[in-house]
Scaffold this motif. Sequence first.
Motif, mmCIF file in Angstrom:
data_model
loop_
_atom_site.group_PDB
_atom_site.id
_atom_site.type_symbol
_atom_site.label_atom_id
_atom_site.label_comp_id
_atom_site.label_asym_id
_atom_site.label_seq_id
_atom_site.Cartn_x
_atom_site.Cartn_y
_atom_site.Cartn_z
ATOM 1 N N MET A 25 0.784 -1.495 -0.094
ATOM 2 C CA MET A 25 -0.397 -0.441 0.479
ATOM 3 C C MET A 25 0.523 0.950 0.002
ATOM 4 S SD MET A 25 -1.097 2.842 2.356
ATOM 5 C CE MET A 25 -1.866 1.854 3.520
ATOM 6 N N LYS A 26 0.314 2.286 -0.350
ATOM 7 C CA LYS A 26 1.375 3.705 -1.212
ATOM 8 C C LYS A 26 0.186 4.700 -0.701
ATOM 9 C CE LYS A 26 3.901 6.505 -4.022
ATOM 10 N NZ LYS A 26 5.642 6.713 -3.179
ATOM 11 N N ARG A 27 1.123 5.584 0.582
ATOM 12 C CA ARG A 27 -0.315 6.591 0.189
ATOM 13 C C ARG A 27 0.111 7.848 -0.900
ATOM 14 N NH1 ARG A 27 1.569 4.451 4.929
ATOM 15 N NH2 ARG A 27 3.103 5.488 5.099
ATOM 16 N N TYR A 28 -1.179 8.817 -1.289
ATOM 17 C CA TYR A 28 -0.580 9.798 -2.138
ATOM 18 C C TYR A 28 -1.387 10.756 -1.118
ATOM 19 C CZ TYR A 28 0.965 6.752 -5.776
ATOM 20 O OH TYR A 28 1.734 5.819 -6.805
ATOM 21 N N GLY A 29 -1.078 12.075 -1.571
ATOM 22 C CA GLY A 29 -1.811 13.119 -1.212
ATOM 23 C C GLY A 29 -1.263 14.265 -1.820
ATOM 24 N N PHE B 35 -5.270 9.234 -0.106
ATOM 25 C CA PHE B 35 -5.520 8.028 -0.820
ATOM 26 C C PHE B 35 -4.281 6.964 -0.400
ATOM 27 C CE2 PHE B 35 -5.011 9.951 -4.126
ATOM 28 C CZ PHE B 35 -3.999 8.487 -5.652
ATOM 29 N N GLU B 36 -5.336 5.865 -0.431
ATOM 30 C CA GLU B 36 -4.120 4.693 0.127
ATOM 31 C C GLU B 36 -4.780 3.722 -1.753
ATOM 32 O OE1 GLU B 36 -5.427 3.321 3.828
ATOM 33 O OE2 GLU B 36 -4.919 4.897 4.865
ATOM 34 N N TYR B 37 -3.142 3.516 -1.965
ATOM 35 C CA TYR B 37 -3.610 2.210 -3.298
ATOM 36 C C TYR B 37 -2.464 1.292 -3.220
ATOM 37 C CZ TYR B 37 -2.298 0.966 -7.852
ATOM 38 O OH TYR B 37 -1.844 -0.150 -9.002
ATOM 39 N N VAL B 38 -3.958 0.197 -3.495
ATOM 40 C CA VAL B 38 -3.323 -1.092 -2.817
ATOM 41 C C VAL B 38 -2.754 -1.758 -4.395
ATOM 42 C CG1 VAL B 38 -4.573 -0.596 -0.818
ATOM 43 C CG2 VAL B 38 -5.686 -1.068 -2.427
ATOM 44 N N GLY B 39 -2.666 -1.305 -5.308
ATOM 45 C CA GLY B 39 -2.586 -2.113 -6.179
ATOM 46 C C GLY B 39 -1.202 -2.409 -6.437
ATOM 47 N N GLN B 40 -0.659 -3.159 -8.066
ATOM 48 C CA GLN B 40 0.382 -3.783 -8.413
ATOM 49 C C GLN B 40 0.936 -2.555 -9.451
ATOM 50 O OE1 GLN B 40 2.086 -5.586 -6.583
ATOM 51 N NE2 GLN B 40 0.364 -5.831 -5.496
#
Length: 107
Positions: A1-5, A54-59
């Motif tokens: 998971m990567k966080r984005y602002g 948001f949090e990105y949970v894809g690949q």
Amino acid sequence: MKRYGMAIRLRPEAEASYKTHHRAVWPEVLERIAACNIHNYSIFLHAGTLFAYFEYVGQDYKADMQKMAADPKTQEWWAIMDPMQEPLATHGEGEWWTALEEVFHTD
């Protein structure tokens, strides 16, 4: 998971309309956000600046963002939202929302 602002300016005359639209985001737009592996998506407003998290949970973030951008209902939503916004002076080339650097996080 990567966080984005991300951040962008909200045109002052659009604030009421922007809030009204976001109280009733179209179900198709919400479904596309989820289908593109975005979770915990929030938008905050302060002094004319919108901040999205948001949090990105894809690949494959790039492929998922291309999938989102190609969606007709999302394009329709953006056609309403984009005139309400203006990029920050510091936005990068090709950016609408300015990507922010994460400098701290704790669980």
